[in-house]
Design a protein around this motif. Structure first.
Motif, short mmCIF file in Angstrom:
data_model
loop_
_atom_site.label_atom_id
_atom_site.label_comp_id
_atom_site.label_asym_id
_atom_site.label_seq_id
_atom_site.Cartn_x
_atom_site.Cartn_y
_atom_site.Cartn_z
N GLY A 68 0.79 -1.22 0.00
CA GLY A 68 0.00 0.00 0.00
C GLY A 68 0.82 1.26 0.00
O GLY A 68 0.28 2.36 0.27
N GLU A 69 2.11 1.16 -0.34
CA GLU A 69 2.95 2.35 -0.37
C GLU A 69 4.16 2.13 -1.26
O GLU A 69 4.57 0.99 -1.52
CB GLU A 69 3.40 2.73 1.03
CG GLU A 69 4.31 1.69 1.68
CD GLU A 69 4.73 2.07 3.09
OE1 GLU A 69 4.02 2.87 3.75
OE2 GLU A 69 5.79 1.57 3.55
N ILE A 70 4.72 3.23 -1.74
CA ILE A 70 5.99 3.20 -2.47
C ILE A 70 7.07 3.66 -1.51
O ILE A 70 7.01 4.77 -0.97
CB ILE A 70 5.96 4.11 -3.71
CG1 ILE A 70 4.87 3.67 -4.68
CG2 ILE A 70 7.32 4.11 -4.42
CD1 ILE A 70 4.73 4.57 -5.90
N SER A 71 8.04 2.81 -1.27
CA SER A 71 9.13 3.15 -0.36
C SER A 71 10.46 2.96 -1.08
O SER A 71 10.53 2.41 -2.18
CB SER A 71 9.08 2.28 0.90
OG SER A 71 9.19 0.90 0.56
N THR A 76 -0.48 14.80 -3.02
CA THR A 76 -0.21 13.54 -2.33
C THR A 76 0.63 13.70 -1.08
O THR A 76 0.30 13.17 -0.03
CB THR A 76 0.48 12.55 -3.29
OG1 THR A 76 -0.46 12.16 -4.30
CG2 THR A 76 0.97 11.31 -2.56
N ALA A 77 1.74 14.39 -1.13
CA ALA A 77 2.64 14.48 0.02
C ALA A 77 3.52 15.71 -0.13
O ALA A 77 3.54 16.36 -1.18
CB ALA A 77 3.50 13.21 0.12
N SER A 78 4.24 16.00 0.93
CA SER A 78 5.17 17.14 0.92
C SER A 78 6.55 16.66 0.47
O SER A 78 7.14 15.76 1.09
CB SER A 78 5.25 17.76 2.31
OG SER A 78 6.17 18.83 2.33
N ALA A 79 7.05 17.25 -0.59
CA ALA A 79 8.34 16.82 -1.14
C ALA A 79 9.49 17.38 -0.32
O ALA A 79 9.44 18.51 0.17
CB ALA A 79 8.46 17.28 -2.59
N SER A 120 -3.25 4.75 -0.53
CA SER A 120 -4.62 4.96 -0.06
C SER A 120 -4.95 6.45 -0.02
O SER A 120 -4.25 7.25 0.61
CB SER A 120 -4.78 4.37 1.35
OG SER A 120 -6.08 4.59 1.83
N GLY A 121 -6.00 6.82 -0.72
CA GLY A 121 -6.46 8.20 -0.74
C GLY A 121 -5.68 9.10 -1.66
O GLY A 121 -6.04 10.27 -1.83
N ASN A 122 -4.61 8.59 -2.23
CA ASN A 122 -3.72 9.41 -3.07
C ASN A 122 -3.62 8.94 -4.51
O ASN A 122 -3.34 9.73 -5.40
CB ASN A 122 -2.31 9.43 -2.47
CG ASN A 122 -2.24 10.09 -1.13
OD1 ASN A 122 -2.84 11.14 -0.92
ND2 ASN A 122 -1.52 9.48 -0.20
N LYS A 146 -10.25 -1.34 -4.16
CA LYS A 146 -10.21 -0.88 -2.77
C LYS A 146 -9.52 0.48 -2.66
O LYS A 146 -9.85 1.28 -1.79
CB LYS A 146 -9.49 -1.91 -1.90
CG LYS A 146 -10.28 -3.18 -1.66
CD LYS A 146 -9.51 -4.15 -0.79
CE LYS A 146 -10.31 -5.43 -0.57
NZ LYS A 146 -9.56 -6.41 0.26
N LEU A 147 -8.56 0.72 -3.55
CA LEU A 147 -7.84 2.00 -3.54
C LEU A 147 -8.59 3.08 -4.31
O LEU A 147 -8.15 4.23 -4.33
CB LEU A 147 -6.45 1.82 -4.16
CG LEU A 147 -5.46 0.96 -3.36
CD1 LEU A 147 -4.24 0.65 -4.22
CD2 LEU A 147 -5.05 1.69 -2.08
N ASN A 148 -9.69 2.69 -4.95
CA ASN A 148 -10.47 3.62 -5.79
C ASN A 148 -9.58 4.20 -6.89
O ASN A 148 -9.68 5.40 -7.22
CB ASN A 148 -11.08 4.73 -4.94
CG ASN A 148 -12.20 5.45 -5.66
OD1 ASN A 148 -12.89 4.88 -6.51
ND2 ASN A 148 -12.39 6.73 -5.36
N ALA A 149 -8.72 3.36 -7.43
CA ALA A 149 -7.79 3.78 -8.48
C ALA A 149 -8.22 3.18 -9.81
O ALA A 149 -8.58 2.00 -9.90
CB ALA A 149 -6.36 3.34 -8.16
N LEU A 150 -8.19 3.98 -10.85
CA LEU A 150 -8.61 3.53 -12.17
C LEU A 150 -7.51 2.71 -12.83
O LEU A 150 -6.39 3.17 -12.98
CB LEU A 150 -8.92 4.75 -13.05
CG LEU A 150 -9.31 4.46 -14.50
CD1 LEU A 150 -10.69 3.82 -14.56
CD2 LEU A 150 -9.27 5.74 -15.33
N PRO A 151 -7.80 1.46 -13.25
CA PRO A 151 -6.82 0.73 -14.05
C PRO A 151 -6.88 1.19 -15.50
O PRO A 151 -7.96 1.30 -16.09
CB PRO A 151 -7.29 -0.73 -13.92
CG PRO A 151 -8.75 -0.64 -13.63
CD PRO A 151 -8.99 0.66 -12.92
N ILE A 152 -5.73 1.51 -16.07
CA ILE A 152 -5.63 1.91 -17.47
C ILE A 152 -4.83 0.83 -18.18
O ILE A 152 -3.60 0.80 -18.11
CB ILE A 152 -4.95 3.28 -17.63
CG1 ILE A 152 -5.71 4.35 -16.81
CG2 ILE A 152 -4.88 3.68 -19.09
CD1 ILE A 152 -5.05 5.71 -16.83
#
Length: 249
Positions: free
Chosen positions: A35-38, A86-89, A188-190, A212-218
């Motif tokens: 659920g994350e990119i690390s 999404t986040a603070s760079a 999630s949410g991003n 579940k992530l509400n993300a569109l598959p392309i």
């Protein structure tokens, strides 16, 4: 005037664009499941654990030689598209910082990559407004052709030379705005969408995660034998179509 100060003084430009992160399918599995990119290992340029994304454009190349071809879906390119907020760079650069050595023909030999460090994420919009005018022109890599700069703005002029092709200096990544994050990027949410091979988009497990992530598959068509580096232009078209349908362009 220092490059960062000159850009920070500009008015905020067009609305913010989403962020893109490209990888291959094998690596994307850990991202989808966690659920994350690390960043599991330190970046060799900054010696920190950093997650990289490009502003707007899917400009990253999955690191393979042009001669490498594969039959396994493991190497298929995957593009994650994140919401702009999404986040603070931690850092923002006006180009791919890892390719800095390729830009020397446009810059002075004493210039360092940190000389082009931007003060915050809003500078991406300021850059686009100043050098491109519109998000579409930035996406299409069509900088304005009539800009001129004062005698004290030598770094700004050199950057303009770099993105206009007035001197040699790498590929389109020399003008792709780079965001660096020192914390994992949560899906999630991003997450807005994921560009993925059609075989995988139809897989129930993958489809369930994206739902579940509400993300569109392309989905895109992956042939039986392929070179990952050859999908860049197709991804550009798919991302542009998504942006247009979503109101970003």
């Amino acid at each position: 005037m220092a490059f960062s100060s000159a850009i920070s003084a500009l008015p905020v430009g067009p609305d913010p664009l989403p962020l893109t992160h490209l990888t291959d399918y094998q690596r994307s599995l850990a991202i989808l499941q966690s659920g994350e990119i690390s960043a599991p290992t330190p970046c060799p340029v900054f010696n920190e654990n950093l997650v990289y994304a490009f502003y707007g454009r899917p400009a990253y190349r999955v690191n393979f030689s042009n001669t490498d071809a594969y039959t396994s879906v493991s190497y298929a390119p995957i593009c994650f598209i994140f919401k702009p907020e999404t986040a603070s760079a931690k850092r923002v650069f006006p180009f791919d910082s890892g390719g800095f050595s390729l830009y020397r023909a446009s810059l002075h030999h004493i210039d360092k990559v940190d000389d082009f460090l931007l003060s915050d994420q809003s500078c991406a919009q300021r850059l686009v407004g100043m050098f491109y005018g519109t998000n579409l022109s930035y996406y299409d890599i069509r900088p304005l052709s009539w800009l001129t700069f004062g005698a004290l703005e030598v770094d700004v002029q050199n950057y303009y030379n770099l993105i206009t092709g007035a001197a040699h200096g790498g590929d389109d990544r020399n003008s792709a705005i780079e965001f660096q994050f020192d914390a994992p990027l949560s899906l999630s949410g991003n997450l807005l969408a994921v560009i993925i091979p059609h075989q995988l988009a139809q897989d129930a497990a993958v489809a369930g995660i994206l739902s579940k992530l509400n993300a569109l598959p392309i989905p895109y068509k992956l042939p039986g034998r392929y070179r990952p580096v050859e999908f860049l232009m197709q991804f550009r078209g798919l991302v542009e179509d998504f942006y247009r349908r979503s109101g970003y362009l």
